[in-house]
Design a protein around this motif. Sequence first.
Motif, PDB file in Angstrom:
ATOM      1  N   THR A   5     -12.361  45.801 -15.784  1.00 36.25           N
ATOM      2  CA  THR A   5     -11.915  44.945 -14.682  1.00 36.25           C
ATOM      3  C   THR A   5     -11.860  45.726 -13.375  1.00 36.25           C
ATOM      4  O   THR A   5     -12.283  45.238 -12.317  1.00 36.25           O
ATOM      5  N   PHE A   6     -11.357  46.951 -13.463  1.00 33.02           N
ATOM      6  CA  PHE A   6     -11.294  47.808 -12.273  1.00 33.02           C
ATOM      7  C   PHE A   6     -12.688  48.087 -11.735  1.00 33.02           C
ATOM      8  O   PHE A   6     -12.926  48.051 -10.523  1.00 33.02           O
ATOM      9  N   LEU A   7     -13.651  48.371 -12.641  1.00 31.55           N
ATOM     10  CA  LEU A   7     -15.030  48.638 -12.229  1.00 31.55           C
ATOM     11  C   LEU A   7     -15.638  47.420 -11.544  1.00 31.55           C
ATOM     12  O   LEU A   7     -16.319  47.547 -10.512  1.00 31.55           O
ATOM     13  N   VAL A   8     -15.395  46.230 -12.091  1.00 29.10           N
ATOM     14  CA  VAL A   8     -15.943  45.006 -11.506  1.00 29.10           C
ATOM     15  C   VAL A   8     -15.367  44.760 -10.126  1.00 29.10           C
ATOM     16  O   VAL A   8     -16.100  44.445  -9.168  1.00 29.10           O
ATOM     17  N   VAL A   9     -14.051  44.934  -9.978  1.00 28.08           N
ATOM     18  CA  VAL A   9     -13.413  44.690  -8.684  1.00 28.08           C
ATOM     19  C   VAL A   9     -13.912  45.669  -7.629  1.00 28.08           C
ATOM     20  O   VAL A   9     -14.270  45.282  -6.505  1.00 28.08           O
ATOM     21  N   VAL A  10     -13.961  46.957  -7.994  1.00 31.42           N
ATOM     22  CA  VAL A  10     -14.374  47.976  -7.029  1.00 31.42           C
ATOM     23  C   VAL A  10     -15.831  47.790  -6.624  1.00 31.42           C
ATOM     24  O   VAL A  10     -16.176  47.855  -5.429  1.00 31.42           O
ATOM     25  N   THR A  11     -16.702  47.551  -7.582  1.00 34.36           N
ATOM     26  CA  THR A  11     -18.125  47.383  -7.257  1.00 34.36           C
ATOM     27  C   THR A  11     -18.379  46.105  -6.467  1.00 34.36           C
ATOM     28  O   THR A  11     -19.256  46.077  -5.601  1.00 34.36           O
ATOM     29  N   ASN A  12     -17.621  45.051  -6.755  1.00 39.58           N
ATOM     30  CA  ASN A  12     -17.771  43.815  -5.976  1.00 39.58           C
ATOM     31  C   ASN A  12     -17.385  44.040  -4.517  1.00 39.58           C
ATOM     32  O   ASN A  12     -18.063  43.556  -3.598  1.00 39.58           O
ATOM     33  N   LEU A  13     -16.281  44.781  -4.294  1.00 41.62           N
ATOM     34  CA  LEU A  13     -15.861  45.066  -2.923  1.00 41.62           C
ATOM     35  C   LEU A  13     -16.881  45.938  -2.198  1.00 41.62           C
ATOM     36  O   LEU A  13     -17.240  45.667  -1.041  1.00 41.62           O
TER      37      LEU A  13
END
Length: 288
Positions: A5-13
Motif C-alpha cells: 500500500t505504501f509503495l502504491v501511494v508513493v509511486t502514485n504521488l
Amino acid sequence: MFLNTFLVVVTNLAAGLLGNSSFRRHFHLLLSGLVTFGPALSLWVSQYSVFAKKSHFLYRVFLRSGWGWTCIFVGSFVFVLSFSVRRSLLLSLRHLSRLAVAGGLWLGFRKLFGLLENATGSCYERLSAPPEGQLANGVGHPLLLLREGESKAACLNSGMLWRGYEISEDTFLLCLCCLLLAEETAVFGPYLTLGGPSGGPLRLLFLFCVLLLALWLFLLLCLLSYFPQFPTQLLGGALGCLSWRALYQGWYRLRPCWYCPGRPGMGILTTQGKKDGENSGTHERAFN
C-alpha cells in the motif's frame, strides 16, 4: 500488505508530479536556475562538511559511474513498462535506443571536452621552493615552471600540473541524466491513468528512478555549492540542456521510424481494451 500500500501511494504521488504538464514544461528552467545561481551557495556552506570532500562515498560510488546507474534503472524501467504492455521485443528495443543515443552523445562530448582541454592547456611543474627574492618580499607561493611539449596524460602521470580551458563533465552528465530521467518517467502517470498493469516490480523500478533523480539533483547542488567553477559548470549545464532539447524536443518528436525512436510512451499509452488504432494517437498527442 502495508508495504505494498505504501509503495502504491508513493509511486502514485511521484507519477502524478512527474507526469504533470507544468512540471515537465518547467523542469529544465528549474535545472537552469540551479546551475546558474547554485554557486552562490558557496558563500554559506561549510567547507568542513563531509560533502566538501571529493572522497565522499556518494561522489566515489555514484558520481563517477553516473551514466551507468542511469542506464541500469531507466533501461530496466523502460523495458519492463513497454514489454509488459505490448509483449513486443522490437518495440522495447526501439524505446531503449533512446538510451543508446544519449550514451553515444555522452561519449562524444567527453572526447570533445578532452580534445578542447588538451588543445588549450599547458603543463606546469611546481618548483620546490620560491626564489629568495620572493621569500624576502613575503611571497610564500611556489612558482610554476612551464613545460612545453607535454600532453595532459603525460603531465599528470609525472605529478605535474595541467591547466587548460575545460568544461565540467560532471555538470553536463548530471543535467543530461536529470532531464532524461524526467522525460522517461513522466510517462508513468498517464499510463496509470489509462489503467495499465502496474505490478510491484514495475512500481519499484519507477521508485528507484525517482530516487535516482533526487540523488542526481542533490549531487549537482553539492558540486555547485562546495566546488564552484565558473564558467566551466555553467557551460557544462548549458550543453546538457541543449542536448536534451535537441533530442526530446526536436528529433524524438518525429514519427517513429528506422532513424527515429520516437517520444517516450509512443505505442504504449493506449486505452486498455481498445484497438491500437482507435485512441492511441489521441492519448499520445495529449501526452506529448
